[in-house]
Design an enzyme around this catalytic site. Sequence first.
Site, PDB file in Angstrom:
ATOM      1  N   GLU A  75      -5.040   2.266  -3.677  1.00  0.00           N
ATOM      2  CA  GLU A  75      -3.576   2.305  -3.783  1.00  0.00           C
ATOM      3  C   GLU A  75      -2.945   1.015  -3.274  1.00  0.00           C
ATOM      4  OE1 GLU A  75      -4.681   4.534   0.089  1.00  0.00           O
ATOM      5  OE2 GLU A  75      -5.505   4.197  -1.908  1.00  0.00           O
TER       6      GLU A  75
ATOM      7  N   ASP B  54      -3.078   9.633 -10.078  1.00  0.00           N
ATOM      8  CA  ASP B  54      -3.133   8.572 -11.098  1.00  0.00           C
ATOM      9  C   ASP B  54      -1.751   8.328 -11.703  1.00  0.00           C
ATOM     10  OD1 ASP B  54      -5.810   8.286 -10.660  1.00  0.00           O
ATOM     11  OD2 ASP B  54      -6.450   9.381 -12.454  1.00  0.00           O
TER      12      ASP B  54
ATOM     13  N   HIS C 198      -6.033  14.595  -8.331  1.00  0.00           N
ATOM     14  CA  HIS C 198      -6.197  13.182  -8.669  1.00  0.00           C
ATOM     15  C   HIS C 198      -5.407  12.796  -9.923  1.00  0.00           C
ATOM     16  CE1 HIS C 198      -9.229  12.003  -5.675  1.00  0.00           C
ATOM     17  NE2 HIS C 198      -9.669  13.251  -5.780  1.00  0.00           N
TER      18      HIS C 198
ATOM     19  N   ASN D  84      -3.323  12.975  -3.493  1.00  0.00           N
ATOM     20  CA  ASN D  84      -4.558  13.408  -4.155  1.00  0.00           C
ATOM     21  C   ASN D  84      -5.034  14.751  -3.630  1.00  0.00           C
ATOM     22  OD1 ASN D  84      -4.966  11.288  -5.976  1.00  0.00           O
ATOM     23  ND2 ASN D  84      -5.958  10.009  -4.431  1.00  0.00           N
TER      24      ASN D  84
ATOM     25  N   ASP E 249       0.858  -1.188   0.000  1.00  0.00           N
ATOM     26  CA  ASP E 249       0.000   0.000   0.000  1.00  0.00           C
ATOM     27  C   ASP E 249       0.896   1.240   0.000  1.00  0.00           C
ATOM     28  OD1 ASP E 249      -2.996   1.027   0.943  1.00  0.00           O
ATOM     29  OD2 ASP E 249      -1.369   2.257   1.757  1.00  0.00           O
TER      30      ASP E 249
END
Length: 346
Positions: free
Chosen positions: A268, A242, A238, A233, A225
């Site tokens: 994630e 990404d 965002h 973010n 993770d």
Amino acid sequence: MMRRSTFFSTIEQRLYFILLIFCISLSGISIIGNLVGGFPLYLSIKWLLLIVAASASFVVDRIKSEAAEGMLFFYLFLVVVFLPYAFIESGGSNNNALGYTFLLVVSIAYLFKGRTRVFLISLLVLVFPALLTIEYFFPSLVRNYPRTAQYVDRMIQVPVQLIAVFLVVLQFSKAYDKTHRELKDLSITDKLTQLKNRACLDERISKELARFRRYGETFSVILTDIDFFKEVNDNFGHQKGDEVLKSFAGLLENNIRETDTIGRWGGEEFMIIIPNCSHRQGMGIAEKLRVLVEKHDFFKEQQITCSFGVTEVQPSDSPDDLLLRADQALYLAKQTGRNRVEGIKE
């Protein structure tokens, strides 16, 4: 209508090309057959016209940015000119013209859309009753030939018809197989990272468990993770998040074995399934990946790190048991400071 990208790159273009080549080849074979059989030269006029029409359509298709004009012209020629002429000049309902209607119907239905398709099919449906009516009420207009001539004609054209049908069906079969593969890939692929998705990972774990129970081949699962990903973010948007996910996925994928399976577990979180891997080996692999991520420059504004949870399959495990231990190990890594590897053996 059919839109062009790269010539012959779609099934529509390949199918259209095959039909043009078929028409030219059939015409050439028929002309040679007429010459060898000593039939009158006027019997070859329709085949010469077909060669000219198919060649012209091909040239128009190559020159223009769309194939619609040349294709429509060619099919109008087939339905309105070639078929009626061939019907009347080659023995009416005793000839082989009816054998080609299947190819016409299938190709019209696939190559054309909307009103153009309805128009061409309707025209084809009207043409044959009209020709049969002419043959019935005005039989003198239809040329008839001896049985020998009909036999030679069928010996040439029936095999050609069968080959043409095979080639058309083959194109649809190839297109179906390709579409099936693409849909299957989409169903098991994460759209953003292009890694395997959760459904695929679930299936792979079940297969590895079955292999473990049958052959005793162990495997380990790594769950990872990205640390503080929400801040990426929140602070940078965002789109930047990404980009980090895609870069992170690529970094992990490029540093595992081909036999390993990596996928996006959700958000994630990512999972790596490692066949023939003990718990100790899994811990080592996870640590190597952790260091690679820590040293990698994802973007200047914030350092990216990640936490890892590792576990090895146990004889009594169900898929849920295995995944729960991996998740608990990851949670432990998060609780004890992040940017670290933790493992739970059993």
